[in-house]
Design a protein around this motif. Sequence first.
Motif, PDB file in Angstrom:
ATOM      1  N   GLU A 123       4.731 -79.384  94.943  1.00 53.03           N
ATOM      2  CA  GLU A 123       3.766 -78.858  95.901  1.00 53.03           C
ATOM      3  C   GLU A 123       3.994 -77.381  96.185  1.00 53.03           C
ATOM      4  N   GLN A 124       5.169 -76.871  95.893  1.00 52.46           N
ATOM      5  CA  GLN A 124       5.485 -75.473  96.163  1.00 52.46           C
ATOM      6  C   GLN A 124       5.099 -74.556  94.989  1.00 52.46           C
ATOM      7  N   ILE A 125       4.808 -75.142  93.844  1.00 52.45           N
ATOM      8  CA  ILE A 125       4.441 -74.346  92.682  1.00 52.45           C
ATOM      9  C   ILE A 125       2.998 -73.883  92.853  1.00 52.45           C
ATOM     10  N   GLU A 126       2.780 -72.582  92.671  1.00 48.86           N
ATOM     11  CA  GLU A 126       1.447 -72.005  92.821  1.00 48.86           C
ATOM     12  C   GLU A 126       1.000 -71.440  91.473  1.00 48.86           C
ATOM     13  N   VAL A 127      -0.166 -71.809  91.060  1.00 53.43           N
ATOM     14  CA  VAL A 127      -0.701 -71.309  89.810  1.00 53.43           C
ATOM     15  C   VAL A 127      -1.281 -69.922  90.074  1.00 53.43           C
ATOM     16  N   ILE A 128      -0.900 -68.975  89.247  1.00 46.38           N
ATOM     17  CA  ILE A 128      -1.359 -67.598  89.411  1.00 46.38           C
ATOM     18  C   ILE A 128      -2.394 -67.296  88.336  1.00 46.38           C
ATOM     19  N   ASP A 129      -3.540 -66.790  88.769  1.00 44.67           N
ATOM     20  CA  ASP A 129      -4.576 -66.365  87.824  1.00 44.67           C
ATOM     21  C   ASP A 129      -4.289 -64.916  87.444  1.00 44.67           C
ATOM     22  N   MET A 130      -3.892 -64.676  86.192  1.00 40.31           N
ATOM     23  CA  MET A 130      -3.511 -63.332  85.747  1.00 40.31           C
ATOM     24  C   MET A 130      -4.700 -62.366  85.758  1.00 40.31           C
ATOM     25  N   ASN A 131      -5.922 -62.868  85.721  1.00 44.15           N
ATOM     26  CA  ASN A 131      -7.091 -61.988  85.791  1.00 44.15           C
ATOM     27  C   ASN A 131      -7.147 -61.242  87.118  1.00 44.15           C
ATOM     28  N   ASP A 132      -6.532 -61.839  88.167  1.00 46.28           N
ATOM     29  CA  ASP A 132      -6.493 -61.151  89.458  1.00 46.28           C
ATOM     30  C   ASP A 132      -5.626 -59.899  89.401  1.00 46.28           C
ATOM     31  N   TYR A 133      -4.743 -59.809  88.426  1.00 49.11           N
ATOM     32  CA  TYR A 133      -3.797 -58.705  88.343  1.00 49.11           C
ATOM     33  C   TYR A 133      -4.134 -57.712  87.237  1.00 49.11           C
ATOM     34  N   LYS A 134      -5.203 -57.967  86.484  1.00 49.21           N
ATOM     35  CA  LYS A 134      -5.625 -57.013  85.469  1.00 49.21           C
ATOM     36  C   LYS A 134      -6.245 -55.799  86.145  1.00 49.21           C
ATOM     37  N   ILE A 135      -5.983 -54.648  85.593  1.00 50.84           N
ATOM     38  CA  ILE A 135      -6.576 -53.424  86.129  1.00 50.84           C
ATOM     39  C   ILE A 135      -8.045 -53.390  85.696  1.00 50.84           C
ATOM     40  N   GLN A 136      -8.928 -53.292  86.646  1.00 48.34           N
ATOM     41  CA  GLN A 136     -10.363 -53.278  86.375  1.00 48.34           C
ATOM     42  C   GLN A 136     -10.944 -51.862  86.431  1.00 48.34           C
ATOM     43  N   GLN A 137     -10.160 -50.934  86.986  1.00 44.78           N
ATOM     44  CA  GLN A 137     -10.647 -49.560  87.126  1.00 44.78           C
ATOM     45  C   GLN A 137      -9.544 -48.582  86.723  1.00 44.78           C
ATOM     46  N   LYS A 138      -9.959 -47.354  86.502  1.00 46.26           N
ATOM     47  CA  LYS A 138      -9.006 -46.286  86.215  1.00 46.26           C
ATOM     48  C   LYS A 138      -9.459 -45.040  86.958  1.00 46.26           C
ATOM     49  N   THR A 139      -8.523 -44.173  87.195  1.00 42.12           N
ATOM     50  CA  THR A 139      -8.791 -42.926  87.902  1.00 42.12           C
ATOM     51  C   THR A 139      -8.535 -41.774  86.940  1.00 42.12           C
ATOM     52  N   VAL A 140      -9.484 -40.837  86.874  1.00 44.35           N
ATOM     53  CA  VAL A 140      -9.338 -39.671  86.002  1.00 44.35           C
ATOM     54  C   VAL A 140      -9.739 -38.419  86.769  1.00 44.35           C
ATOM     55  N   GLU A 141      -9.106 -37.318  86.404  1.00 46.68           N
ATOM     56  CA  GLU A 141      -9.498 -36.026  86.957  1.00 46.68           C
ATOM     57  C   GLU A 141     -10.245 -35.282  85.862  1.00 46.68           C
ATOM     58  N   ILE A 142     -11.401 -34.735  86.211  1.00 46.71           N
ATOM     59  CA  ILE A 142     -12.186 -33.984  85.240  1.00 46.71           C
ATOM     60  C   ILE A 142     -12.464 -32.607  85.820  1.00 46.71           C
ATOM     61  N   LYS A 143     -12.207 -31.591  84.989  1.00 51.81           N
ATOM     62  CA  LYS A 143     -12.411 -30.211  85.448  1.00 51.81           C
ATOM     63  C   LYS A 143     -12.837 -29.349  84.277  1.00 51.81           C
ATOM     64  N   GLY A 144     -13.018 -28.102  84.548  1.00 47.47           N
ATOM     65  CA  GLY A 144     -13.516 -27.195  83.521  1.00 47.47           C
ATOM     66  C   GLY A 144     -15.006 -27.009  83.701  1.00 47.47           C
ATOM     67  N   GLU A 145     -15.718 -27.038  82.617  1.00 43.31           N
ATOM     68  CA  GLU A 145     -17.149 -26.743  82.622  1.00 43.31           C
ATOM     69  C   GLU A 145     -18.003 -27.988  82.909  1.00 43.31           C
ATOM     70  N   VAL A 146     -17.790 -28.566  84.112  1.00 43.03           N
ATOM     71  CA  VAL A 146     -18.626 -29.660  84.607  1.00 43.03           C
ATOM     72  C   VAL A 146     -19.192 -29.242  85.954  1.00 43.03           C
ATOM     73  N   GLN A 147     -20.284 -29.870  86.353  1.00 45.32           N
ATOM     74  CA  GLN A 147     -20.960 -29.492  87.594  1.00 45.32           C
ATOM     75  C   GLN A 147     -20.113 -29.756  88.835  1.00 45.32           C
ATOM     76  N   LYS A 148     -19.437 -30.916  88.864  1.00 43.05           N
ATOM     77  CA  LYS A 148     -18.652 -31.293  90.043  1.00 43.05           C
ATOM     78  C   LYS A 148     -17.248 -31.724  89.630  1.00 43.05           C
ATOM     79  N   PRO A 149     -16.346 -30.758  89.409  1.00 43.40           N
ATOM     80  CA  PRO A 149     -14.974 -31.135  89.053  1.00 43.40           C
ATOM     81  C   PRO A 149     -14.350 -31.962  90.168  1.00 43.40           C
ATOM     82  N   GLY A 150     -13.484 -32.903  89.793  1.00 46.52           N
ATOM     83  CA  GLY A 150     -12.825 -33.724  90.801  1.00 46.52           C
ATOM     84  C   GLY A 150     -12.176 -34.949  90.205  1.00 46.52           C
TER      85      GLY A 150
END
Length: 156
Positions: free
Chosen positions: A18-45
């Motif tokens: 009863e103490q064993i918990e099944v973990i869904d690994m999809n909950d821990y997959k990274i679904q997003q990423k963060t990037v910095e964009i600069k240079g010759e773009v309209q809105k660097p950030g």
Amino acid sequence: MKKTVFFLFLLFIVVTYEQIEVIDMNDYKIQQKTVEIKGEVQKPGVYTLDIHDTLEIAIKKSGGITSEADLSSINLTSDIENNSVIVVPKKAEQMLISINSASLDELDMLPGIGPGIAQRIIEYREKFQFQKLEDLMEVKGIGEKMFLKIKDKLSL
């Protein structure tokens, strides 16, 4: 002895089941990423993208490119790593060659202009200063086709 060990193991599983918990690994997959964009773009950030978004999508999120952007060395379909920094380069400034003051060697660097035509340009401007770029077609050996090929590289 083997039966006792097996029985204890079985008892352990029953008690802790009863103490064993099944973990869904999809909950821990990274679904997003963060990037910095600069240079010759309209809105660097810094932008948050879906994990499979490409460089093209990152550029669109930053408002698109400026008129000075040089995309010739950029693969817009490439995948972007999380926490990447993307720099959209500026077009290299093109040096214009003055038909009224360039040396023979500078004129010779123009596509299709050899030392002979370069010398004729110098001789022509010693008699008549070029008033407009189109006057270059008065020089023997430079027709309309040749002029159209080099006019974007010229100044007075």
